[in-house]
Design an enzyme around this catalytic site. Structure first.
Site, PDB file in Angstrom:
ATOM      1  N   SER A 141      40.946  24.735  41.834  1.00 20.10           N
ATOM      2  CA  SER A 141      41.658  25.348  42.964  1.00 20.10           C
ATOM      3  C   SER A 141      42.069  24.199  43.868  1.00 20.10           C
ATOM      4  CB  SER A 141      40.705  26.267  43.719  1.00 20.10           C
ATOM      5  OG  SER A 141      41.180  26.491  45.033  1.00 20.10           O
ATOM      6  N   TYR A 169      32.659  26.704  47.789  1.00 16.29           N
ATOM      7  CA  TYR A 169      33.733  26.969  46.830  1.00 16.29           C
ATOM      8  C   TYR A 169      34.443  25.659  46.461  1.00 16.29           C
ATOM      9  CZ  TYR A 169      37.834  29.207  44.760  1.00 16.29           C
ATOM     10  OH  TYR A 169      38.839  29.588  43.899  1.00 16.29           O
TER      11      TYR A 169
HETATM   12  N1  LIG Z   1      43.175  33.892  43.744  1.00 16.92           N
HETATM   13  C1  LIG Z   1      43.438  32.671  44.179  1.00 16.92           C
HETATM   14  O1  LIG Z   1      44.110  32.468  45.196  1.00 16.92           O
HETATM   15  C2  LIG Z   1      42.922  31.478  43.437  1.00 16.92           C
HETATM   16  C3  LIG Z   1      43.360  30.199  43.797  1.00 16.92           C
HETATM   17  C4  LIG Z   1      42.905  29.093  43.095  1.00 16.92           C
HETATM   18  C5  LIG Z   1      42.024  29.274  42.057  1.00 16.92           C
HETATM   19  N2  LIG Z   1      41.598  30.523  41.732  1.00 16.92           N
HETATM   20  C6  LIG Z   1      40.667  30.666  40.629  1.00 16.92           C
HETATM   21  O2  LIG Z   1      41.269  31.492  39.642  1.00 16.92           O
HETATM   22  C7  LIG Z   1      40.260  32.254  38.999  1.00 16.92           C
HETATM   23  C8  LIG Z   1      40.567  33.738  39.091  1.00 16.92           C
HETATM   24  O3  LIG Z   1      40.754  34.096  40.433  1.00 16.92           O
HETATM   25  P1  LIG Z   1      40.943  35.620  40.867  1.00 16.92           P
HETATM   26  O4  LIG Z   1      41.555  35.603  42.196  1.00 16.92           O
HETATM   27  O5  LIG Z   1      41.619  36.383  39.777  1.00 16.92           O
HETATM   28  O6  LIG Z   1      39.397  36.032  40.992  1.00 16.92           O
HETATM   29  P2  LIG Z   1      38.644  37.415  40.845  1.00 16.92           P
HETATM   30  O7  LIG Z   1      37.405  37.297  41.658  1.00 16.92           O
HETATM   31  O8  LIG Z   1      39.572  38.563  41.124  1.00 16.92           O
HETATM   32  O9  LIG Z   1      38.272  37.494  39.302  1.00 16.92           O
HETATM   33  C9  LIG Z   1      37.184  36.807  38.768  1.00 16.92           C
HETATM   34  C10 LIG Z   1      36.669  37.576  37.574  1.00 16.92           C
HETATM   35  O10 LIG Z   1      35.511  36.867  37.089  1.00 16.92           O
HETATM   36  C11 LIG Z   1      34.496  37.806  36.787  1.00 16.92           C
HETATM   37  N3  LIG Z   1      33.196  37.162  36.893  1.00 16.92           N
HETATM   38  C12 LIG Z   1      32.630  36.665  38.028  1.00 16.92           C
HETATM   39  N4  LIG Z   1      31.411  36.174  37.755  1.00 16.92           N
HETATM   40  C13 LIG Z   1      31.209  36.342  36.432  1.00 16.92           C
HETATM   41  C14 LIG Z   1      30.146  36.024  35.558  1.00 16.92           C
HETATM   42  N5  LIG Z   1      29.027  35.440  35.998  1.00 16.92           N
HETATM   43  N6  LIG Z   1      30.269  36.316  34.249  1.00 16.92           N
HETATM   44  C15 LIG Z   1      31.387  36.946  33.780  1.00 16.92           C
HETATM   45  N7  LIG Z   1      32.427  37.270  34.562  1.00 16.92           N
HETATM   46  C16 LIG Z   1      32.341  36.980  35.869  1.00 16.92           C
HETATM   47  C17 LIG Z   1      34.682  38.914  37.821  1.00 16.92           C
HETATM   48  O11 LIG Z   1      34.066  40.118  37.398  1.00 16.92           O
HETATM   49  C18 LIG Z   1      36.198  38.988  37.936  1.00 16.92           C
HETATM   50  O12 LIG Z   1      36.735  39.921  37.016  1.00 16.92           O
HETATM   51  C19 LIG Z   1      38.945  31.831  39.638  1.00 16.92           C
HETATM   52  O13 LIG Z   1      38.393  30.765  38.911  1.00 16.92           O
HETATM   53  C20 LIG Z   1      39.377  31.348  41.005  1.00 16.92           C
HETATM   54  O14 LIG Z   1      38.436  30.467  41.564  1.00 16.92           O
HETATM   55  C21 LIG Z   1      42.029  31.623  42.398  1.00 16.92           C
END
Ligand SMILES: NC(=O)c1ccc[n+]([C@@H]2O[C@H](COP(=O)([O-])OP(=O)(O)OC[C@H]3O[C@@H](n4cnc5c(N)ncnc54)[C@H](O)[C@@H]3O)[C@@H](O)[C@H]2O)c1
Length: 263
Positions: A141, A169
């Site tokens: 991220s 984070y």
């Molecule tokens: N949304 C953003 O703005 C953003 C920006 C940069 C990076 N990211 C990264 O992108 C990825 C997805 O982001 P998102 O916004 O879709 O997040 P989100 O929280 O909506 O989705 C994460 C998913 O991971 C699953 N999960 C969490 N812990 C788990 C575990 N221990 N075992 C199995 N599954 C597990 C959750 O159930 C969920 O479905 C993440 O790595 C996040 O850090 C997101």
């Protein structure tokens, strides 16, 4: 179809960006294993893919459980025949506890966001080694860069709680960049590539829940391209990293943030 005959494992596939990777990978011809602790939601994505003629297998699991992940990799290999790509997308993000700022909570974030990446990678690597090919795509991220994380926390609301969460984070996502380079060195001789995707803020369920509207508007204004990002905006780069078009790329960090990293 850029991923025809490939098999991809996607963690955190039940919602948000993970769901978007899954739908697009399936549309590009890959068979996808949808891993998530939210099994019912993952099964909905599975049905969605199957309805449009794709191949998908939803599996409920916790990426921090080493034994469970080894079993999951075996199951995927048995059912889908090979493992070509892994997207380490699962993270504590939507589930972030806005009330808990303790060190114990920070350790939990590290457990899922860092050790989960290692554990899922170690689970699939033996199969990739046998194939002498594979692409691991880690999701960091732009919060991994302290300036961005700190500014983000300030924009969000100026509270110590937010700053603490930005530490946890950001630290976890910076470690993902380190892991990418370490694994790229370790597995390169087996034809396994490891790269990091660095999305800026994406409008997913998670960010809509965690970030106030004025924060989003500030982000839009600060992006050089003047836009906010949707989950679909980052998936094309993941398709590229999983495809043979990137066959000589490893240990790279690819930023997709509409130009926000540069402000
Ligand atoms: N949304 C953003 O703005 C953003 C920006 C940069 C990076 N990211 C990264 O992108 C990825 C997805 O982001 P998102 O916004 O879709 O997040 P989100 O929280 O909506 O989705 C994460 C998913 O991971 C699953 N999960 C969490 N812990 C788990 C575990 N221990 N075992 C199995 N599954 C597990 C959750 O159930 C969920 O479905 C993440 O790595 C996040 O850090 C997101």
């Amino acid at each position: 179809m850029r991923l025809k005959d490939k098999v991809a494992v996607i963690t955190g596939a039940a919602q948000g960006i993970g769901r978007a990777y899954s739908l697009r990978f399936a549309a590009e011809g890959a068979a996808v294993a949808l891993l998530d602790k939210r099994i019912e939601q993952a099964q909905m994505v599975e049905r969605e893919i199957q309805r449009s003629g794709g191949r998908a297998l939803a599996i409920g699991c916790d990426v921090t459980d080493e034994q469970e992940m080894a079993d999951v990799a075996r199951r995927v290999h048995q059912h889908l025949g090979r493992i070509d790509a892994l997207i380490n997308n699962a993270a504590l993000y939507y589930d972030i506890d806005l009330a808990d700022t303790s060190i114990a909570y920070g350790r939990k974030v590290m457990d899922v966001n860092v050790f989960g990446v290692l554990i899922a990678s170690w689970a699939v690597v033996p199969y990739m080694m046998r194939q002498r090919s594979g692409s691991i795509i880690n999701i960091s991220s732009n919060a991994a860069w302290p300036g961005i994380a700190a500014r983000g926390a300030k924009l969000s609301t100026v509270s110590e709680d937010n700053v603490r969460r930005a530490y946890y984070y950001g630290l976890s996502k910076a470690a993902v960049v380190h892991l990418t380079q370490a694994m790229a060195i370790d597995f390169g001789a087996y034809g396994i590539r490891v790269n990091t995707l660095v999305p800026g803020v994406v409008l997913s369920e998670a960010t809509k829940k965690a970030l106030p509207e004025q924060f989003m508007e500030a982000l839009r204004q600060q992006a050089l391209l003047g836009t906010l990002m949707q989950p679909e905006d980052v998936v094309g780069t993941a398709v590229f990293l999983a495809s043979d078009d990137s066959r000589l790329m490893t240990s790279q960090v690819l930023v997709i943030d509409a130009g926000r990293k540069l402000w």
